[in-house]
Every structure is written in C-alpha cells, then in structure tokens.
Design an enzyme around this catalytic site. Sequence first.
Site, PDB file in Angstrom:
ATOM      1  N   VAL A   1       0.709  -1.101   0.061  1.00 45.40           N
ATOM      2  CA  VAL A   1      -0.104   0.063   0.040  1.00 45.40           C
ATOM      3  C   VAL A   1       0.853   1.343   0.182  1.00 45.40           C
ATOM      4  O   VAL A   1       0.151   2.370  -0.120  1.00 45.40           O
ATOM      5  CB  VAL A   1      -1.067   0.063   0.992  1.00 45.40           C
ATOM      6  CG1 VAL A   1      -1.718  -1.193   1.009  1.00 45.40           C
ATOM      7  CG2 VAL A   1      -0.311  -0.063   2.633  1.00 45.40           C
TER       8      VAL A   1
ATOM      9  N   GLU B   1       5.475   2.858  -0.414  1.00 44.71           N
ATOM     10  CA  GLU B   1       6.608   2.563  -0.566  1.00 44.71           C
ATOM     11  C   GLU B   1       7.317   3.992  -0.290  1.00 44.71           C
ATOM     12  O   GLU B   1       7.129   4.913  -0.983  1.00 44.71           O
ATOM     13  CB  GLU B   1       7.169   1.991  -1.774  1.00 44.71           C
ATOM     14  CG  GLU B   1       8.454   1.560  -1.942  1.00 44.71           C
ATOM     15  CD  GLU B   1       8.602   0.662  -3.328  1.00 44.71           C
ATOM     16  OE1 GLU B   1       9.761   0.311  -3.438  1.00 44.71           O
ATOM     17  OE2 GLU B   1       7.666   0.067  -3.794  1.00 44.71           O
ATOM     18  N   GLY B   2       8.521   3.867   0.353  1.00 41.10           N
ATOM     19  CA  GLY B   2       9.406   4.859   0.709  1.00 41.10           C
ATOM     20  C   GLY B   2      10.824   4.729   0.344  1.00 41.10           C
ATOM     21  O   GLY B   2      11.132   3.622  -0.188  1.00 41.10           O
ATOM     22  N   ASN B   3      11.731   5.656   0.877  1.00 36.81           N
ATOM     23  CA  ASN B   3      13.268   5.375   0.734  1.00 36.81           C
ATOM     24  C   ASN B   3      13.644   4.127   1.422  1.00 36.81           C
ATOM     25  O   ASN B   3      14.414   3.413   1.184  1.00 36.81           O
ATOM     26  CB  ASN B   3      14.206   6.760   1.026  1.00 36.81           C
ATOM     27  CG  ASN B   3      13.496   7.905   0.206  1.00 36.81           C
ATOM     28  OD1 ASN B   3      13.308   7.495  -1.230  1.00 36.81           O
ATOM     29  ND2 ASN B   3      13.724   8.974   0.678  1.00 36.81           N
ATOM     30  N   PHE B   4      13.146   3.980   2.615  1.00 43.30           N
ATOM     31  CA  PHE B   4      13.573   3.059   3.546  1.00 43.30           C
ATOM     32  C   PHE B   4      12.644   1.909   3.816  1.00 43.30           C
ATOM     33  O   PHE B   4      13.325   0.951   4.338  1.00 43.30           O
ATOM     34  CB  PHE B   4      13.833   3.780   5.061  1.00 43.30           C
ATOM     35  CG  PHE B   4      14.689   4.987   4.744  1.00 43.30           C
ATOM     36  CD1 PHE B   4      15.903   5.065   4.157  1.00 43.30           C
ATOM     37  CD2 PHE B   4      14.376   6.015   5.195  1.00 43.30           C
ATOM     38  CE1 PHE B   4      16.491   6.094   3.998  1.00 43.30           C
ATOM     39  CE2 PHE B   4      15.026   7.476   5.213  1.00 43.30           C
ATOM     40  CZ  PHE B   4      15.951   7.367   4.693  1.00 43.30           C
ATOM     41  N   ALA B   5      11.512   1.783   3.451  1.00 44.93           N
ATOM     42  CA  ALA B   5      10.619   0.783   3.600  1.00 44.93           C
ATOM     43  C   ALA B   5       9.404   0.598   2.698  1.00 44.93           C
ATOM     44  O   ALA B   5       9.025   1.361   1.914  1.00 44.93           O
ATOM     45  CB  ALA B   5       9.830   0.898   5.191  1.00 44.93           C
ATOM     46  N   LYS B   6       8.898  -0.404   2.874  1.00 41.74           N
ATOM     47  CA  LYS B   6       7.739  -0.757   2.162  1.00 41.74           C
ATOM     48  C   LYS B   6       6.583  -1.110   3.027  1.00 41.74           C
ATOM     49  O   LYS B   6       6.838  -1.748   4.090  1.00 41.74           O
ATOM     50  CB  LYS B   6       7.855  -2.088   1.119  1.00 41.74           C
ATOM     51  CG  LYS B   6       8.946  -1.950   0.168  1.00 41.74           C
ATOM     52  CD  LYS B   6       8.814  -3.236  -0.818  1.00 41.74           C
ATOM     53  CE  LYS B   6       9.810  -3.083  -2.105  1.00 41.74           C
ATOM     54  NZ  LYS B   6       9.864  -4.135  -2.779  1.00 41.74           N
ATOM     55  N   VAL B   7       5.220  -0.798   2.878  1.00 42.13           N
ATOM     56  CA  VAL B   7       4.323  -0.667   3.537  1.00 42.13           C
ATOM     57  C   VAL B   7       3.142  -1.719   3.191  1.00 42.13           C
ATOM     58  O   VAL B   7       2.718  -1.533   2.075  1.00 42.13           O
ATOM     59  CB  VAL B   7       3.508   0.576   4.138  1.00 42.13           C
ATOM     60  CG1 VAL B   7       2.456   0.302   5.185  1.00 42.13           C
ATOM     61  CG2 VAL B   7       4.683   1.576   4.750  1.00 42.13           C
TER      62      VAL B   7
ATOM     63  N   ASP C   1       7.973  17.648  10.753  1.00 43.90           N
ATOM     64  CA  ASP C   1       7.548  17.519   9.384  1.00 43.90           C
ATOM     65  C   ASP C   1       6.091  17.362   9.214  1.00 43.90           C
ATOM     66  O   ASP C   1       5.570  16.575   8.447  1.00 43.90           O
ATOM     67  CB  ASP C   1       8.112  16.124   8.962  1.00 43.90           C
ATOM     68  CG  ASP C   1       8.227  16.087   7.330  1.00 43.90           C
ATOM     69  OD1 ASP C   1       8.385  17.103   6.641  1.00 43.90           O
ATOM     70  OD2 ASP C   1       8.318  14.998   6.568  1.00 43.90           O
TER      71      ASP C   1
END
Length: 514
Positions: A27, A29-35, A149
């Site tokens: 659902v 995805e970022g620089n460090f992780a997938k969710v 942020d």
Amino acid sequence: MFRSMGTGTGTKPPAMTTERYEFGPLVGEGNFAKVYLGRHRATGEEVAIKVMDKEKLVRLGATELIKREIAVMQRLRHPNVVRIHEVMANKRRICVVMEYVRGGALYRYFRRGPSGGAAGLREHEARRFFQQLVSAVAYCHSRGVFHRDIKLDNLLVDEQGNLKVADFGLSALADMERREAHLQTVCGTPLFLAPEVFKRRGYDGAKADVWACGVVLYVLLTGRKPFPDEHVSRLYRLIGQNQFQCPPSFSPDLARLVRRLLQPDPDRRITIPEIMEMRWFKRGFKEVTYYIDSNDRLRSLDGLDGEPELYDSDTDTIESSSSSESPTPVAGTPRGMHTSVSAPALSELDRMEDSASLPLPLPLPPRPRMPRPKSLNAFDIIASSPSFDLSGLFEERGERMRFVSGAPVADIIAKLQEIAGMVSFTARTKDCQVSIEATRNGQKGALAISAKVFELTRELVMVQVCKKAGDTAEYRRFCDNELKAGLRGLVVDALPPPVEGGGHGGAAAAAEAE
C-alpha cells in the site's frame, strides 16, 4: 486479498515467518521501507506493516532515523496520532506493525474549484481537522516530541473522519533540544519550514511545529499554498518576508489566527495554549477525553450512543518499555522472529545474532483474577526493605508506586474508588484493577492512573500504582496529597513473621534465606 507471509517478490510480502499476521497488498513505499496491508490472524484487525531491510538501512545511513521514529512512537498514546502495535525482527528485516488508517491522506478530501483545481475544505471542516491537529501536537509536545515534518502528506483520515498524525521519522525529542540549546538540523518539506529553520541559526521545535500548523490551516481553507513560488530560494525569501495574503473570505477572527500562526519572528508567534484560546479555534471545539482501560486499551469518552468509542492499543508502550517485571512470552509469537509490543531499541536488533538471543521487556498479561504469582520478586523487594515504616513501604520509582496491604481486596478497591471520588475523579474497576481518570483535560491530556492488586501470600497483597497518561507533576501531587493519606490505614506497618509450615512461611523463609 490476504496471503500468508513467506512467498513472493516485488509487491508480494517478503519471506519472513509469522503466525500472527497475514499480509495483503503493498500500500506504500518510501526510501527505507515498504508498507503492506496486514491482518491479525486472531482478531481480524487490519494493520499496516512497515518492512525495512536492515542492510539497506545501514547502507543509507538511516538506522538512527528509524531508531528515533520507534522511540518517539513509544511515547505517544493519543486518538489523533497513528499508534504502533509492535516491532518484529529477524536477521535481515525489521517489521513495525502500526495502526492502519483506511481513509488515506487528508488532501484527498479537498473540493474541486470552478477551474478544476483544489478548493480546500469548507470552513467548519477545516476547523475540525485543525482542532484535532492542534490537540495532537499539544500532546506530542507534552511528551517531549517535536514532529518537525507536519504537512498534508503526513495527516491521515480514518473511517470515522478523524485526523491522524503520522510519520515521526524526522521528529526530535526534548532532551535533544536541551542538550543542544536549540535544534540545528534543517529537515522537513520547504513549504512547511519555519523561517528560523532554514536560516540555520538554531530553532525551537515547538515553535517550528506551530508554523507548519499555520501552513496546513491555510492550505485546508484555500486549497492553495500561502507562499506559491516553486523555486526553493525564492520560496524561502517569501517565507522570510512573510509575503502572503489572507483571502477576503477569511473572517477577521480567522485572519488574525492565520497571521499569528505565520508570524516569521518565532518569539512573537502564537503558542499552542494561545491557539486554544482563540475565538475561531474554540468554536465547536470538544477536547479529546480518553482513558486507558483495564486491558491497557485507549478509549474515548465521546463515543456514540453513550458507549465509549474504542481506540484499540494492545499495551502502554511507555510503561512497558521500562517495566522491571520479569519478561512473559506473548502467545503466538512468530517463529524465527522477535516481537515486542514495547518496540525494542534497534541497537539491540542490530546486535542480534539468532532468534533466541534478544531479551525483551514484555509486559505482564492482563490478570482477570488474582492468581498467586509464580515469582516472589515483588515480595522479596518488600521483605528486604531496611525498615518497615510507612515511607519504606510506599516504594516509589519514577511514575510507579507500590505498597503491601493485609486488607481484603474489596476494601482496597473501595478505598481507591472513594479517594477518586473525593477529588472528582472517575474510577472504573475490572477484577483487581482500578483505572482512575481526571474529569478535566489539560494541555497534557487528562491524568490517568492504574492501580493493580496482586496476591503475594494468603494474607498479603501488593498494590502497584502507575501513571498511564497526563502530567507527571499532577500525578505526584495526587499520590502525595490524596493517595498516600487515604490508604494509610490499609498499608501494613510491619510484615508478619514467617509461619513455619503454612501461610506465607515459605515465601518469608525464602526471603530471609537470601
């Protein structure tokens, strides 16, 4: 839609072994992780599972960032903050299991203007979301957390239409600010950065968060940016010169609030308590009133049809992370993985060599009855006290207190309820636990206290009191002025001598033998 964790590549779940969760689609995805969307096998509850590769974290220098995010989320228990359930890890990956916020990002709810662009929200809708944002930020600040942020991408909406603040990866803790006098790191999204942040002169994290809240409010109301230049250097110049205009549609009260939020001088900028006193903000504002029930779940007193609305949370991670009790296994722990509802420090995860090497400070399971404890640790602590006067038996450690009583459990619970009533607090009882809550909410939330009764011997019980939410100074005043005085007649002033061959003799003999 859901599949067992363990097969596939790409958007499929990573190869890890778990008996607790089923994995659904990717659902985010970022620089460090997938969710991934996940589901708890036993309860059916949907969760978001953030999966991170440990080697990639080290390679990108993101280990400290993830450590901080988990440490921050451990501190926070608020209905408008995305909560963390547990952390799991094996040699290769770290999984953070979090609340799944089905409604998605707040900006998805903007209306369309005549030209097809975003037109923001209606004023009453924007006010409600802003009230929830300020309530969450006030709570975070009271727990020593500065988000740093705050932006629309990090504001989610649940199925009930309530705002949830997410993504604490760039957050800072108050102790960091105290060590450095002011925060120095320039981080966040340019549009939402306070002018003192990008000037690199050091800044107050709380004041920077207030500025970001002001930008959010402006965008919620107009669908436009207050400082519209896309070029970063020109954008910073506009922000520094405070070059923005309130639309004519803004009422005088609203325009006054926005200008005070977007005040470029941080010393003149409005504060969170001052925001809560502004007339525009106070209109229809209902303070978040919640308590932590006897199963350590977050509940709201403002639910529908007179029933408390449930904000589920498996455990009080703040308390459990520092618990001195013996670790107790959690049923259904994944094979080949570590799990902790109190989110272990990643420094421990980094040192992990095999699946049996990490001791985790897991909380004791709920005790619907009052069974005899298998361990005599609590009894030993009391029996080894140097004296048996009252002050010695009211043993205090930070936000916890415990004492020994020979009174019947029913009398202890009745006295706790009576003490709560004397100061207009509410008391809820389930089995051998009393949850005491203040009826008024302050900036740091309502004071919530848990008192649990444990059986030590046939004649003695131990009562453990701890703060679950609210202001620490208020908790200590309550303990010193109300609780200790009210319980004085129930606390044993001397432990009875051991009885050979019966009663609590075995326990006392064991204590004396040591």
